[in-house]
Design an enzyme around this catalytic site. Structure first.
Site, PDB file in Angstrom:
ATOM      1  N   ASP A  25       0.679  -1.203   0.144  1.00  0.00           N
ATOM      2  CA  ASP A  25      -0.084   0.060  -0.071  1.00  0.00           C
ATOM      3  C   ASP A  25       1.031   1.334   0.048  1.00  0.00           C
ATOM      4  O   ASP A  25       0.454   2.456  -0.265  1.00  0.00           O
ATOM      5  CB  ASP A  25      -1.078  -0.203   1.299  1.00  0.00           C
ATOM      6  CG  ASP A  25      -0.449   0.005   2.621  1.00  0.00           C
ATOM      7  OD1 ASP A  25       1.160  -0.313   2.603  1.00  0.00           O
ATOM      8  OD2 ASP A  25      -1.116   0.188   3.626  1.00  0.00           O
ATOM      9  N   SER A  26       2.107   0.903   0.206  1.00  0.00           N
ATOM     10  CA  SER A  26       3.237   2.084  -0.220  1.00  0.00           C
ATOM     11  C   SER A  26       3.083   2.672  -1.572  1.00  0.00           C
ATOM     12  O   SER A  26       3.676   3.857  -1.878  1.00  0.00           O
ATOM     13  CB  SER A  26       4.509   1.705   0.160  1.00  0.00           C
ATOM     14  OG  SER A  26       4.760   0.651  -0.420  1.00  0.00           O
ATOM     15  N   ASP A  65      -1.116  -6.212  -0.256  1.00  0.00           N
ATOM     16  CA  ASP A  65      -1.444  -5.346   1.118  1.00  0.00           C
ATOM     17  C   ASP A  65      -2.908  -4.987   1.286  1.00  0.00           C
ATOM     18  O   ASP A  65      -3.543  -4.445   0.120  1.00  0.00           O
ATOM     19  CB  ASP A  65      -0.678  -3.938   1.149  1.00  0.00           C
ATOM     20  CG  ASP A  65       0.493  -3.781   2.129  1.00  0.00           C
ATOM     21  OD1 ASP A  65       0.228  -4.866   3.306  1.00  0.00           O
ATOM     22  OD2 ASP A  65       1.237  -3.432   2.097  1.00  0.00           O
ATOM     23  N   LYS A  96      -1.469  -9.290   3.091  1.00  0.00           N
ATOM     24  CA  LYS A  96      -1.001  -8.877   4.396  1.00  0.00           C
ATOM     25  C   LYS A  96      -1.723  -7.847   5.284  1.00  0.00           C
ATOM     26  O   LYS A  96      -2.451  -7.065   4.706  1.00  0.00           O
ATOM     27  CB  LYS A  96       0.661  -8.080   4.026  1.00  0.00           C
ATOM     28  CG  LYS A  96       1.177  -7.552   5.255  1.00  0.00           C
ATOM     29  CD  LYS A  96       2.784  -7.203   4.817  1.00  0.00           C
ATOM     30  CE  LYS A  96       2.638  -5.767   4.137  1.00  0.00           C
ATOM     31  NZ  LYS A  96       2.179  -4.606   5.024  1.00  0.00           N
ATOM     32  N   GLU A  98      -1.586  -5.474   8.838  1.00  0.00           N
ATOM     33  CA  GLU A  98      -0.604  -4.627   9.769  1.00  0.00           C
ATOM     34  C   GLU A  98      -1.301  -4.789  11.084  1.00  0.00           C
ATOM     35  O   GLU A  98      -2.421  -4.663  11.471  1.00  0.00           O
ATOM     36  CB  GLU A  98      -0.726  -3.126   9.566  1.00  0.00           C
ATOM     37  CG  GLU A  98       0.117  -2.874   8.130  1.00  0.00           C
ATOM     38  CD  GLU A  98       0.507  -1.149   8.056  1.00  0.00           C
ATOM     39  OE1 GLU A  98       0.205  -0.661   8.718  1.00  0.00           O
ATOM     40  OE2 GLU A  98       1.119  -0.998   6.855  1.00  0.00           O
ATOM     41  N   GLU A 166       9.245  -4.144  10.768  1.00  0.00           N
ATOM     42  CA  GLU A 166       9.516  -2.906  10.381  1.00  0.00           C
ATOM     43  C   GLU A 166      10.256  -2.070  11.272  1.00  0.00           C
ATOM     44  O   GLU A 166       9.467  -1.552  12.412  1.00  0.00           O
ATOM     45  CB  GLU A 166       8.479  -2.215   9.594  1.00  0.00           C
ATOM     46  CG  GLU A 166       8.838  -0.889   8.744  1.00  0.00           C
ATOM     47  CD  GLU A 166       7.943  -0.548   7.768  1.00  0.00           C
ATOM     48  OE1 GLU A 166       8.143   0.644   7.287  1.00  0.00           O
ATOM     49  OE2 GLU A 166       6.815  -1.219   7.641  1.00  0.00           O
TER      50      GLU A 166
END
Length: 302
Positions: A25-26, A65, A96, A98, A166
């Site tokens: 999603d970056s 993501d 993924k 978070e 991270e």
């Protein structure tokens, strides 16, 4: 693992033999120009996942993501429904999430039980920057490091096949890796993890410039300075067009036969009105008689 967002980058990553491609999603920041990862939508993520799938269709594991706002609800079926979209529409092999709180682990367990593989993510979780107070390193106190370890263990128990660590201290990432039975993938977390991940654009220096450097995270080693070559190429193209060098005869390959060229010149000489083509009675004839060439344009395989 390398984070990539489109067809050409996926092709390069696949050719390099990278094991896992993360459609992160970056993308919101790197490709779309947003300040954070939060604005990107599920539909936008699926769009980019589809492009990456076309670029790396077979060999690497593809992970998508789940964007902010697509899975955090108390109704865990929302997360499962959207994870199915990432797999069925986006072509991903896994998704993924978070965070590793109890509520997040509940979501992970439900999605895994629903048949979708899940990659966890703890430490700095960019979707939560409003809570974290910005992009800040995590786990730099003993208590906070212990909480991150607990999050990772919780994700493992929930069925995650691996966990991204991270922006945490090297010793903390090493301790978490040793405590887990599943692999860890580090980004800004030292060399003690099972694997590493970097963003395609960052590691290749896509935004490198002869006179300045755009922001690149401190943890990112730059393996190339592609941006400098991009700038040089664009500047040379601009100059050659302005100077009349490009395209020239070398890049003007489509020619008329001598007979057709003479005929065309004769039509032009008859004057604009007399020689003007009448599309109503000549279009079908032109289509039938034009000696057309099957072209290979923009990377297509024709």
């Amino acid at each position: 693992m390398v984070t990539a967002y489109d067809y050409p980058s996926a092709v390069h990553v696949d050719r390099a033999g990278i094991d896992i491609v993360l459609v992160g999603d970056s993308c919101a920041m790197v490709e779309l120009g947003f300040e954070t990862t939060q604005p990107i939508t599920l539909d936008q993520m699926i769009h980019h996942c589809q492009a990456v799938k076309r670029g790396a269709p077979n060999r690497p594991l593809l992970v998508g993501d789940m964007p902010f706002g697509s899975y955090e609800f108390k109704d865990v079926d929302v997360a499962l429904k959207n994870a199915y979209r990432m797999v069925k529409e986006g072509g991903m092999d896994a998704v993924k999430f978070e965070g590793g709180t109890e509520s997040r682990a509940k979501i992970v367990r439900h999605v895994v039980e629903g048949g979708v593989a899940v990659l966890g993510h703890v430490g700095l979780t960019p979707q939560a920057i409003s809570v974290l107070g910005g992009f800040r390193a995590q786990g730099r106190t003993a208590d906070r490091a212990r909480l991150i370890l607990d999050d990772a263990l919780r994700l493992q128990d929930a069925g995650a096949f691996a966990v991204v660590l991270e922006c945490i201290p090297d010793n903390v990432a090493t301790a978490i890796t040793e405590a887990l039975e599943i692999p860890t993938i580090g980004i800004g977390a030292g060399g003690g993890t099972s694997g590493q991940v970097l963003v395609f654009h960052d590691l290749l220096g896509m935004l490198s410039h002869p006179h300045h450097e755009e922001f690149v995270p401190r943890f990112c080693k730059k393996y190339a300075s592609v941006g400098i070559h991009i700038n040089d190429g664009l500047a040379q193209f601009k100059k050659e067009v302005e100077d009349g060098i490009f395209p020239g005869k070398d890049y003007s390959p489509y020619l008329m036969s001598e007979e057709e060229e003479i005929s065309f010149d004769e039509q032009l000489s008859k004057g604009a009105e007399e020689g003007r083509l009448k599309t109503d009675d000549k279009s079908t004839k032109l289509e039938a008689t034009d000696d057309s060439e099957q072209l290979s344009l923009y990377g297509n395989k024709k």
